[in-house]
Design a protein around this motif. Structure first.
Motif, short mmCIF file in Angstrom:
data_model
loop_
_atom_site.label_atom_id
_atom_site.label_comp_id
_atom_site.label_asym_id
_atom_site.label_seq_id
_atom_site.Cartn_x
_atom_site.Cartn_y
_atom_site.Cartn_z
N PRO A 29 0.81 -1.22 0.00
CA PRO A 29 0.00 0.00 0.00
C PRO A 29 0.85 1.28 0.00
N ALA A 30 2.02 1.23 0.62
CA ALA A 30 2.87 2.42 0.65
C ALA A 30 3.35 2.77 -0.76
N LEU A 31 3.60 1.77 -1.58
CA LEU A 31 4.04 2.03 -2.96
C LEU A 31 2.89 2.53 -3.82
N THR A 32 1.75 1.88 -3.73
CA THR A 32 0.63 2.29 -4.57
C THR A 32 0.09 3.65 -4.16
N LEU A 39 -3.39 8.47 -12.24
CA LEU A 39 -2.50 7.44 -12.80
C LEU A 39 -2.87 6.07 -12.27
N ARG A 40 -3.13 5.98 -10.98
CA ARG A 40 -3.53 4.71 -10.36
C ARG A 40 -4.82 4.19 -11.00
#
Length: 74
Positions: A29-32, A39-40
């Motif tokens: 979750p920290a990366l996403t 963008l996501r």
């Protein structure tokens, strides 16, 4: 009303191979959370479209050779 049409030719070999599915993006979750929301959302749309096309290809392969894609990367 559906019409049955005899199929004379088999699909080309590249359409009779089960779909390849890559490992995908990290699920941390920290990366996403670092991706901007727009963008996501775009990445999610692409992933869903890829999954739908892979499932469609697998259905074609399964129609021609039942069981060929059983458990293939799902």
């Amino acid at each position: 009303m559906p019409v049955a049409v005899p199929v004379r030719d088999r699909p080309p070999a590249e359409l009779l191979a089960c779909a390849e599915r890559p490992a995908g993006l990290p699920t941390d979750p920290a990366l996403t959370a670092q991706l901007p929301a727009r963008l996501r959302a775009g990445v999610i749309r692409l992933a869903r479209a890829f999954a739908a096309n892979a499932a469609r290809l697998d259905r074609l392969v399964e129609w021609d050779a039942p069981g060929r894609c059983a458990g293939a990367g799902r």
